[in-house]
Design a protein around this motif. Sequence first.
Motif, PDB file in Angstrom:
ATOM      1  N   THR A 107       0.827  -1.210   0.000  1.00 46.22           N
ATOM      2  CA  THR A 107       0.000   0.000   0.000  1.00 46.22           C
ATOM      3  C   THR A 107       0.858   1.256   0.000  1.00 46.22           C
ATOM      4  OG1 THR A 107      -1.761  -1.167   1.192  1.00 46.22           O
ATOM      5  CG2 THR A 107      -1.798   1.231   1.243  1.00 46.22           C
ATOM      6  N   GLN A 110      -1.741  -0.918  -6.577  1.00 53.20           N
ATOM      7  CA  GLN A 110      -3.191  -1.067  -6.485  1.00 53.20           C
ATOM      8  C   GLN A 110      -3.632  -2.408  -7.067  1.00 53.20           C
ATOM      9  OE1 GLN A 110      -5.806   1.426  -5.213  1.00 53.20           O
ATOM     10  NE2 GLN A 110      -6.351  -0.716  -5.067  1.00 53.20           N
ATOM     11  N   ARG A 118      -5.046   0.610   6.712  1.00 49.51           N
ATOM     12  CA  ARG A 118      -4.209  -0.475   6.207  1.00 49.51           C
ATOM     13  C   ARG A 118      -2.824  -0.515   6.850  1.00 49.51           C
ATOM     14  NH1 ARG A 118      -5.676   0.906   0.054  1.00 49.51           N
ATOM     15  NH2 ARG A 118      -5.406   2.964   1.000  1.00 49.51           N
ATOM     16  N   GLY A 152      -6.208  -5.856   1.319  1.00 46.28           N
ATOM     17  CA  GLY A 152      -5.869  -4.628   0.631  1.00 46.28           C
ATOM     18  C   GLY A 152      -6.635  -3.421   1.101  1.00 46.28           C
TER      19      GLY A 152
END
Length: 468
Positions: A250, A255, A355, A383
């Motif tokens: 991240t 992505q 995250r 994610g």
Amino acid sequence: MTAAAHGSPTAELLAALAVDLPPDRLLTDASVMASYVHDEAEWAEHGTPAVVVRPQSTAEVAAVVRVCARLGVPVVTRGAGTGLSGGANAVEGCVVLSTERMREIVEINSAERLAVVQPGVVNDHLRAAVAEHGLWYPPDPASAPWSTIGGNVATNAGGLCCVKYGVTRDYVLALEVVTADGEVVRIGRRTAKGVAGYDMVGLLVGSEGTLGVVTEVTVRLRPLRTTAPRTVVGFFDTLAAAGDAVSRVTARGLQPAAFELIDRVCLHAVNAWKHAGLPEDAAALLLAQTDLPEPAALQEAEAILEEFTAAGAREAVLSTDPVEAEALFDARRLAYPALEQRGEAMLTEDVCLPRGLLAEMLGRIERIAVEHDVVIATVAHAGDGNLHPLMLTPHGDEAAKARTRAAFDAIIDSALELGGTVTGEHGVGLLKRDGMRRELGPGVLAMQRAIKAALDPRDILNPGKVLG
């Protein structure tokens, strides 16, 4: 005298419903109604409905709600019953309104990239139907083969693809809704843009049937993905290391289209059930998938692989076999039903964290399991920080049940301490009411209660859920 005897409230209700509904729409046999009284949330209370109604049209739904509004009877709307928070559980003496017969795909519009469906359409059925037109409906909860669009709208369901493509609310353009007094209204739009008035669609999505009964959904579609995805697989000796890998990916600005975690307990369960051949000595398996066009896909996959290795993965590989990759994602989807095969009660959590704090939360979950002597299996939409700790408890063991409830509360407390939320996609229902109160505070709760009172002044729509 039975509850349905002449002159009883149930008899009056059934007589009123029979005015506008054919007899086959009404279920009153107790043994048949038993399959409609609760969803899949463990230990969430439920009552006995007066009747289960299975309408086939918006007009029939409106007729049901008008009767209930006049008689003051609660209405609990239900889809496929795959929920995990008790949001569709019957309350005593209610009408359970099942949308199972409202399963028409009304329109697929390729030019505008939208579809119009009734709430009983199964998620996977919609995805298959639009795929024939070269289109894709991204929200994909693990229950997609069984859960319905209406239920997905009720809880604002997510899924494996939401890390990149968003959740249900991001794809709902318009709704047809029956209000608490039985009026049929349309909210939202079919246009790509529109800001006329308050965002009523955004309010209704995720409201768990407490503000209106959804009878039609207009969803936004995307072009069907045509590139073969690349999958990165990592095996880790600790959950903390797996969490660190997620944070690294991240922080690097990558992505993935899907980014999932499966812990050791889940790996064992899937192997025992499906003989999948997954390594059982790893603490966690991470799966990341990129769907960019080449050569960007290879570049992103190699960057993810670097971060897995930097986080201490015992093994990290870039899969070149799409069949193998799909089998690994199937293992993620099968984790919940595989754990069910153990024959134990399973209390499901649904906390979501920033995250960067995933590793910290995973470590806390491990400590909570030890402190409360509870087996906790964890899967995660890693994610986007959405963790699903699954607490396994032998049936009939009251002491273990008490420890499990304490662990459930401790996980919620830890999530809130770290700036997280008590539910990422399953909804509040019954199980998360106390946690939501702690998360939102009195000022925000007062705002939400004011909205509920304005749209449902008699409190007949799914009473007792979410706000309590």
